[in-house]
Scaffold this active site. Structure first.
Site, PDB file in Angstrom:
ATOM      1  N   GLU A  25       1.391   4.399   7.257  1.00 57.33           N
ATOM      2  CA  GLU A  25       0.374   3.851   6.366  1.00 57.33           C
ATOM      3  C   GLU A  25      -0.251   4.973   5.532  1.00 57.33           C
ATOM      4  OE1 GLU A  25      -0.011   0.729   6.189  1.00 57.33           O
ATOM      5  OE2 GLU A  25       0.234  -0.245   8.135  1.00 57.33           O
ATOM      6  N   ASP A  68       0.826  -1.213   0.000  1.00 54.55           N
ATOM      7  CA  ASP A  68       0.000   0.000   0.000  1.00 54.55           C
ATOM      8  C   ASP A  68       0.863   1.267   0.000  1.00 54.55           C
ATOM      9  OD1 ASP A  68       1.059  -0.150   2.528  1.00 54.55           O
ATOM     10  OD2 ASP A  68      -0.860  -0.123   3.599  1.00 54.55           O
TER      11      ASP A  68
END
Ligand code: PGA
Length: 241
Positions: free
Chosen positions: A143, A136
């Site tokens: 993140e 990702d």
């Protein structure tokens, strides 16, 4: 940004280890920022091999790792402290008091993160930061959506990262849900950043991160702005760029 193409995983590992080795030779008392995950294991194995041959000396090196699971003691087999000792530190002559990993056993997140930023500051900042990349686009445990301006902080792991890390814990329920991670600001302050990536499953994210817009939705994309960023990828990971 400099992209170095490697034939395969072994070639990628050797090329990355060469860059780290050059850093240590040029500045024996350097600060290496290190990473866990599957990708850098071959790089560490190559460094160990050269250390055993007498080609590289870590006696003056300081290491600071990117991240650690919150709540795992150092001796837990899945802690990053444990991983780094197993895959590198136990096999080279880095001094134990020169090894730093965020303290996952400190439940006080603010204190643990501040202590780590103070350590990075005290050792003079990171000379070379080694990174892998998540599917990702995460770097460390930053993140998608992570703010670019943060130092070390506590993060909630995404479902995707929990899934990816289940392979190490055996059971999804045992994967910690939080981690302490260097922030993007800390990573961007490293004087040199070296990313390793291999495998066809990384091809899409490599294209998105380094040939797409710089956006917090793809945390690694910020590295396009770093003045000394090197990506070493194998053919499969670089197949779309
Ligand atoms: P991997 O992990 O090296 O195991 O693919 C990379 C990462 O999540 O940073």
């Amino acid at each position: 940004m400099k992209i170095i193409r490697a034939k395969d995983y072994n070639d990628m590992s050797r090329k990355a280890a060469n860059i780290i080795s050059a850093q240590v030779i040029m500045k024996p008392h350097c600060v290496l920022g290190l990473a866990t995950g599957g990708t850098p294991v071959g790089t560490y194995a190559q460094l160990i091999d050269w250390y055993n041959k007498g080609d590289i000396d870590f006696s003056e090196v300081t290491t600071v790792n990117l991240d650690e699971y919150r709540g795992l003691p150092r001796d837990h087999e899945q802690s990053y402290w444990y991983f780094m000792h197993k895959n590198l530190f136990n096999s080279i002559n880095v001094q134990p008091d020169h090894i730093f990993v965020p303290n996952g056993s400190n439940p006080d997140a603010d204190a643990a993160c501040k202590e780590y930023d103070d350590i990075i500051h005290m050792v003079g900042g990171v000379d070379l930061q080694l990174l892998g990349i998540g599917h990702d686009g995460h770097i460390g445990f930053n993140e998608p959506g992570a703010a670019f301006e943060l130092g070390t902080h506590c993060v909630d792991l995404t479902e995707e990262t929990i899934d990816a890390n289940t392979r190490f814990f055996g059971n999804r329920d045992d994967v910690p849900r939080q981690a302490y991670t260097m922030g993007i600001k800390t990573i961007m302050q490293a004087r040199k950043v070296l990313m390793v990536a291999n495998g066809a499953d990384k091809a899409d994210i490599i294209k998105k991160a380094f040939f797409g817009p710089v956006t917090p939705e793809v945390p690694a994309s910020i590295l396009q702005m770093h003045p000394d960023f090197i990506l070493v990828g194998d053919e499969a990971a670089l197949s779309k760029v």
